[in-house]
Design an enzyme around this catalytic site. Structure first.
Site, PDB file in Angstrom:
ATOM      1  N   GLY B  54       0.829  -1.193   0.000  1.00 54.63           N
ATOM      2  CA  GLY B  54       0.000   0.000   0.000  1.00 54.63           C
ATOM      3  C   GLY B  54       0.864   1.243   0.000  1.00 54.63           C
ATOM      4  CG  HIS B  57       3.939   2.160   4.026  1.00 58.06           C
ATOM      5  ND1 HIS B  57       3.367   2.301   5.260  1.00 58.06           N
ATOM      6  CD2 HIS B  57       3.233   1.185   3.401  1.00 58.06           C
ATOM      7  CE1 HIS B  57       2.363   1.443   5.380  1.00 58.06           C
ATOM      8  NE2 HIS B  57       2.250   0.759   4.266  1.00 58.06           N
ATOM      9  CG  ASP B 110       1.228  -6.366   1.402  1.00 60.97           C
ATOM     10  OD1 ASP B 110       1.822  -5.534   0.711  1.00 60.97           O
ATOM     11  OD2 ASP B 110       0.425  -6.051   2.293  1.00 60.97           O
ATOM     12  CG  HIS B 219      -0.604  -0.857   7.371  1.00 62.66           C
ATOM     13  ND1 HIS B 219       0.319  -1.795   7.747  1.00 62.66           N
ATOM     14  CD2 HIS B 219      -0.564  -0.795   6.026  1.00 62.66           C
ATOM     15  CE1 HIS B 219       0.902  -2.290   6.660  1.00 62.66           C
ATOM     16  NE2 HIS B 219       0.397  -1.703   5.615  1.00 62.66           N
TER      17      HIS B 219
END
Ligand code: ADP
Ligand code: ADP
Ligand code: MG
Ligand code: MG
Ligand code: MG
Ligand code: MG
Lengths: 225, 333, 333, 225
Positions: B54, B57, B110, B219
């Site tokens: 995602g 980051h 993932d 997250h």
């Protein structure tokens, strides 16, 4: 922002089969419901996850709505597989491959069919569930979407076996789905992102179980109209 | 929510467009599906490295594309693993016939999406191997969790395996090296504040003014527990001791230390934390021989930090020191 | 106030100790008075560059000590210009007989303390010249202000003059070059949130959820005005247009663009802002030929960003590209 | 946290000279007052500056307290110069060189003296003010410490000239200092950090004028006991 409670099972007698047309309506209703409950699902995910479940599913089902006209005259298998591949290629995250696989596997069991008997529906749903379990390496009781899906299928099978009509059976099944969704509240998560929280996952309703209930409700709504 | 964005829907696209414009000498960005690819990919006779995950980051992973590190990065939506189509498109773009290594942080999303992509690659006759990164000691790897999360070690692994691939190591060797790094690296993180997922529009969790979250991931999820706010020294202990105990790291070990900010933590505080970490390790007879201090693996606008320790040997050290030329990590060139 | 610190009193010491431990290969930190000095100082036959200012702007200036940039940095207390003793001690440490150039951001405190130090250096027969940096277009340079503040351009000036000094330019040439950079560089900043000065313990100002401060400096001071929260594109215009108009920058110009975070702004947002800036400049026929995107000149934990544009010519570009080896800026080595 | 208002001028007759001992007491009282009002000064600086004025002065005067015993038996010039150099080398910022220069310049006018006449005090204060003006390139009316110091000196001179005793004169002077401090509230800043704010500097009391008033008050307190 709370999704409505499943209706009481006061359904009129209706047809015993599901048509491809109804599947299209179901998918449309599901997309609409996900969109309406987007923020609610995301809030649930904020509590024990990463605040994106509603966003994720809404992105996926919005893409599905765009693809749907392409398969408007196709068989149920094709429709479901299109939904599945679209979800896989637009959602990402955990729910993308899981819901995607569910629709793909369900679609594979009904390839070429334009109507489904209640028994065929059960087979499709069981394939969907097995798909989720296999991909997710998960089972009931781990505080996931399976905790809504599994009791829904169990109830559907039992009530059909006891002679109920499909609409009645589906109504009871959705009630079971809702109970299953709520049963995730006291559960300790052992799969998915919520499992990182350990004990702190207890006391929160699983977002995936909630979206599963929304889908079940959309199917019931479809047959009910 | 106040952010320097246009709309949540455009955030990722705009940021990628900015990245492309700023670093066109190193990488190319493609949209739909979104990919960041090294300019000279596919690099002949080189194992190709692909990472993804995602967005949110940054600089991970997109800022680590370039010579000596990643061949491609697949940014998913904010905090959402990329879709298989993206990963497969990246795979086709960068494979040069020597195989492709997927570097995957161990999260359900993932692993599932990379799994799908690997199946697609297999059908296309591209050799793919996958490495799972799971260095977060805050999570027990047990039947009761989705396994340890991949956090800070990701960057170190991308750099070191990237150097090996650049030097011509084959797929099996790269995979083995990654496994060795996984076996010798551990992390733990904490948050002073939550982050705000743009589409969500409010902080993922609320923290009282006198508490912090210990054992967070990247997250914005809440951590394993809340703790009373404490000094840098005390917090550093709460991060470092579980890491040391877990491997365990031992007296005489030489380590690479990463003191990582979660996105909104200023450098001055990270150097304070580095100073504390160093003293704790000193007390255990562990020597930091390489280090990195900065905001590298972030969770949007979360304030907080994480520690990562990787036990070094001469080979790892040499690979760490090898030239790297990416937007966010650069030396030797 | 939640920060990763021990106590406000120890913050600067701890951070400097961390910096020293992390970058001992490049620099040495001395305490009382606090100095950060390049390891190989004094460098024979080289003009020495010294910058200083209050701490809280990290990596500025301490992170820019090293080959190709500063010889020494003098960090004052948080947001407080360093004392003359510090600057004089640094002067003695780094001067090699070719003269010392003070790079001073134009604030009353900084100019006064560097002035004092220059007087001390004069008494000690060390040749010193001073350059004032005043690039902030938010402040009018008039009888009614302390003059324009030195902000983002500082970093670019330190890098470019640093490269010239490294290449052997004499004191007058370095000073002239600095003046040229000052004449061709402009900045403007904005804040989404204030910062919290550790000793003060609370945010310097409070901003409503739907407003931002336009025309801020780098010390948590309020800006020239408050504006309603807006899109990245609109904010980028409010920063870029005054910069362009002020010099003015013109069609055909080639520029170095710095998109700088104020300390708590994640990289993903800075790339969005870079993308907007690039488009605005495009529209004006101005081309970005060099750029830097990141948190470089910060105000503790302030969220926000600033733009700096510097008009380039081939000489400035070459000096910008020259090798630099500091904790926070590194390429070519 | 608001500093007390200057006392009404109800001062008993006292000596007409200031001793070195009293200067030491004054510096001690000043340091104490700055420490007590540290947060108040910093809050004032937060409004139109960078939230460090109290922190800065407290750091400087704490260092002065440590140095003070070294010059306990020295002349007033030496004491004031020691205060000045200590402030210069420990405060930094704008206030360090400005207050430091003020004490240094005052000290230079009274080198070797162990007592000061009122006239000598005036000369020392004028030298201090000139030092600030020269270093700061500033003058009255720019919303700085000068706006407290200048009226204090004016009043001190005038009231001494009109025949008042030093304690009375100083009392009136401190009142003028306080009025000067308050006069900075409606001013537009044109020097220092507050000048960056333009019109937004109006409506806030200048931190440096406030610390100047605290010093004046400390001097009055000294002679008053
Ligand atoms: N292994 C798994 N098996 C079944 N369902 C899972 C599994 N892991 C996660 N889920 C479901 O996925 C939901 C989270 O989806 P989403 O938030 O979209 O993905 P992510 O966790 O990647 O952010 C959970 O609420 C849970 O119901
Ligand atoms: N040029 C000047 N002349 C006189 N006094 C000044 C000048 N500039 C600033 N000051 C005074 O200094 C005070 C600020 O001191 P301080 O906060 O310690 O320093 P800084 O502004 O460097 O943070 C202001 O309130 C003002 O009274
Ligand atoms: Mg989620
Ligand atoms: Mg997610
Ligand atoms: Mg200051
Ligand atoms: Mg100040």
């Amino acid at each position: 922002m709370h999704p409505g409670i499943a209706l009481g099972c006061l359904i009129a007698e209706t047809a015993m089969h599901i048509t491809a047309q109804q599947i299209l309506v179901f998918v449309g209703k599901a997309a609409h419901s996900i969109q309406t409950q987007r923020d609610y699902l995301t809030d649930l995910d904020a509590a024990i996850g990463d605040a994106d479940h509603g966003i994720n599913l809404d992105r996926g089902f919005s893409a599905v709505l765009i693809r749907l006209p392409d398969v408007a005259d196709q068989d149920i298998g094709t429709i479901l597989k299109t939904v599945g591949t679209t979800l896989v290629s637009t959602i990402g995250g955990a729910s993308g491959p899981l819901y995607g696989t569910a629709f793909l596997r369900a679609g594979m069991t009904v390839a070429g069919r334009f109507t489904l008997s209640p028994e065929e529906l059960v087979v499709a749903l069981e394939a969907a569930m097995l798909g989720i379990q296999t991909r997710g390496k998960s089972m009931r009781g781990e505080k996931t979407m399976l905790d809504a899906l599994a009791p829904a299928i169990d109830t559907l099978k039992a009530t059909l076996a006891s002679g109920d009509d499909l609409p009645i059976a589906l109504c009871k099944s959705v009630n079971a789905c809702e109970t299953g969704m709520r049963s995730t509240i006291p559960m300790l998560a052992t799969k998915g992102r919520a499992s990182y929280l350990g004990e702190r996952s207890i006391g929160h309703q699983d977002p995936g179980a909630t979206s599963m209930f929304l889908l079940a409700q959309a199917l019931l709504d479809t047959l009910d109209t | 929510m106040k952010k320097l964005i246009n709309t949540p829907d455009h955030l990722l696209h705009d940021a990628l467009a900015g990245l492309a414009a700023a670093h066109g000498d190193i990488l190319t960005v493609r949209f739909n599906p979104d990919l960041v690819v090294r300019n000279d990919a596919p690099v002949a006779n080189k194992v190709a490295l692909i990472a993804g995950g995602g967005a949110g980051h940054e600089p991970l992973h997109t800022g680590f594309v370039g010579r000596g590190m990643l061949d491609a990065a697949c940014p998913g939506a904010i905090f959402t693993a990329p879709v298989p189509d993206q990963i497969f498109a990246a795979t086709k773009s960068v494979h040069s016939g020597q195989g492709v290594l997927y570097l995957v942080k161990n999260y359900t999303g993932d692993t599932l999406n990379f799994e799908f992509a690997a199946e697609m690659a297999e059908l296309a006759d591209i050799e793919v191997a996958t490495v799972l990164i799971h260095d977060d000691v805050a999570v027990q790897d047990s039947l009761y969790t989705a396994g340890r999360r991949g956090v800070g070690l990701t960057l170190l692994l991308e750099k070191i395996v990237g150097a090996a691939a650049e030097a011509g190591a084959d797929l099996a060797t790269c995979q083995q090296l990654a496994a060795q790094i996984s076996a010798h690296g551990r992390s733990m993180g904490m948050a002073l504040t939550s982050c705000t997922v743009p589409h969500h529009g409010k902080p993922t969790f609320e923290l009282p003014a006198d508490e912090f979250e210990l054992g967070i991931g990247i997250h914005g999820e809440p951590g394993r527990q809340r703790a009373k706010m404490a000094s840098a020294a005390a917090i550093a202990e709460q991060l470092a001791l579980p890491i040391i105990a877990d491997l365990p790291f031992q007296a005489g070990d030489e380590v690479l230390a990463l003191v990582n900010g979660m996105g909104a933590t200023p450098l001055i505080e990270l150097y304070v934390m580095y100073n504390e970490l160093r003293q704790i390790l000193n007390g255990h007879g562990i020597t930091i021989t390489r280090r990195l201090v900065g905001n590298y693996i972030t969770a949007l606008d979360m304030a907080g930090c994480s520690f990562t320790l990787l036990k070094l040997d001469p080979q790892l050290t040499t690979l760490w020191d090898a030239p790297v030329c990416t937007p966010a990590l650069r030396w030797g060139v």
